[in-house]
Scaffold this active site. Sequence first.
Site, mmCIF file in Angstrom:
data_model
loop_
_atom_site.group_PDB
_atom_site.id
_atom_site.type_symbol
_atom_site.label_atom_id
_atom_site.label_comp_id
_atom_site.label_asym_id
_atom_site.label_seq_id
_atom_site.Cartn_x
_atom_site.Cartn_y
_atom_site.Cartn_z
ATOM 1 N N HIS A 1 0.691 23.918 45.721
ATOM 2 C CA HIS A 1 1.805 24.086 44.793
ATOM 3 C C HIS A 1 1.300 24.138 43.351
ATOM 4 C CE1 HIS A 1 4.235 22.726 48.217
ATOM 5 N NE2 HIS A 1 5.306 23.112 47.555
ATOM 6 N N ASN B 1 -7.090 19.705 46.313
ATOM 7 C CA ASN B 1 -5.638 19.588 46.307
ATOM 8 C C ASN B 1 -5.189 18.145 46.547
ATOM 9 O OD1 ASN B 1 -2.901 20.313 46.364
ATOM 10 N ND2 ASN B 1 -2.961 20.825 48.528
#
Length: 277
Positions: A129, A160
Amino acid sequence: MKYRNSFFTVLCLSVCLLSCKQNNTAEFDSVAIGSGVEQTSGEFDKAGASRSNLDLAPTSTTKQIIQHTYYSLSYNEEYEQAEWVAYELKKENLKNNDFKRPYFIEDNKVSTGSADWRNYKKSGYDKGHLVPAADMELNLDSYNDTFLTSNISPQDHEFNAGIWNRLEQKVRFWAEKYNGVYVVTGGVLEPSLQTIGKDHVAVPKEFYKIILYPSGSNYKMIAFLIPNKASNKALFDYAVPVDVIEKKTGIDFFPALDDAIENKLEKEVDKHPWFIR
């Protein structure tokens, strides 16, 4: 409030001029950047969404600026992802709702079509994201909007789940501490990047995040540029001048700021106001 209102007035005028130049080539919806929707500092509708993201206006190298209710983005078709996402993260919007994660879907506002999520399947990369889902748990609509494929980029899993997650948590801490910050995030998109999937989604070697806190005449800005790989280093180690990121990306991140303020903030790294409690 005098200085802050002036700041937003200048930003709105700047974005309107920018959008007029882009009108023949860019796809906008009814409340897109520069559409003339008025907004004063901190105004939110009943759902908690910013009425317009006029107060955040990076330039776009692609002239395809998409306005969603809770954030804006500039989509780069060549690399099949956003070159930036921008939004205001208000203290009152920080919620901890237990929403069910939806499936990723394509962004139908992207005129050229955003990449299919299947490009990531068995690629070895996370669907990372850019606007974190945890920043948008205000309501179900805001949360679901973060699962548009225009809002993801291939990220190394250790990156991430590791240092990038730490930075996202730090941004939420600052949003609460300062009662709201402005955030711009993206991958550094450049020629000859590795790609994944049939749509050839580029894998950035680095990701950036820029945080701005305008309070009267006392602006604070800090930027991070982090390699897309595992790291145990402190966040301090990745703080860079915004000028460095602008040079790498070709994007002017806060063009509507007074030039003297912008030049001062973007050429320096002042960690002190951000890393003290």
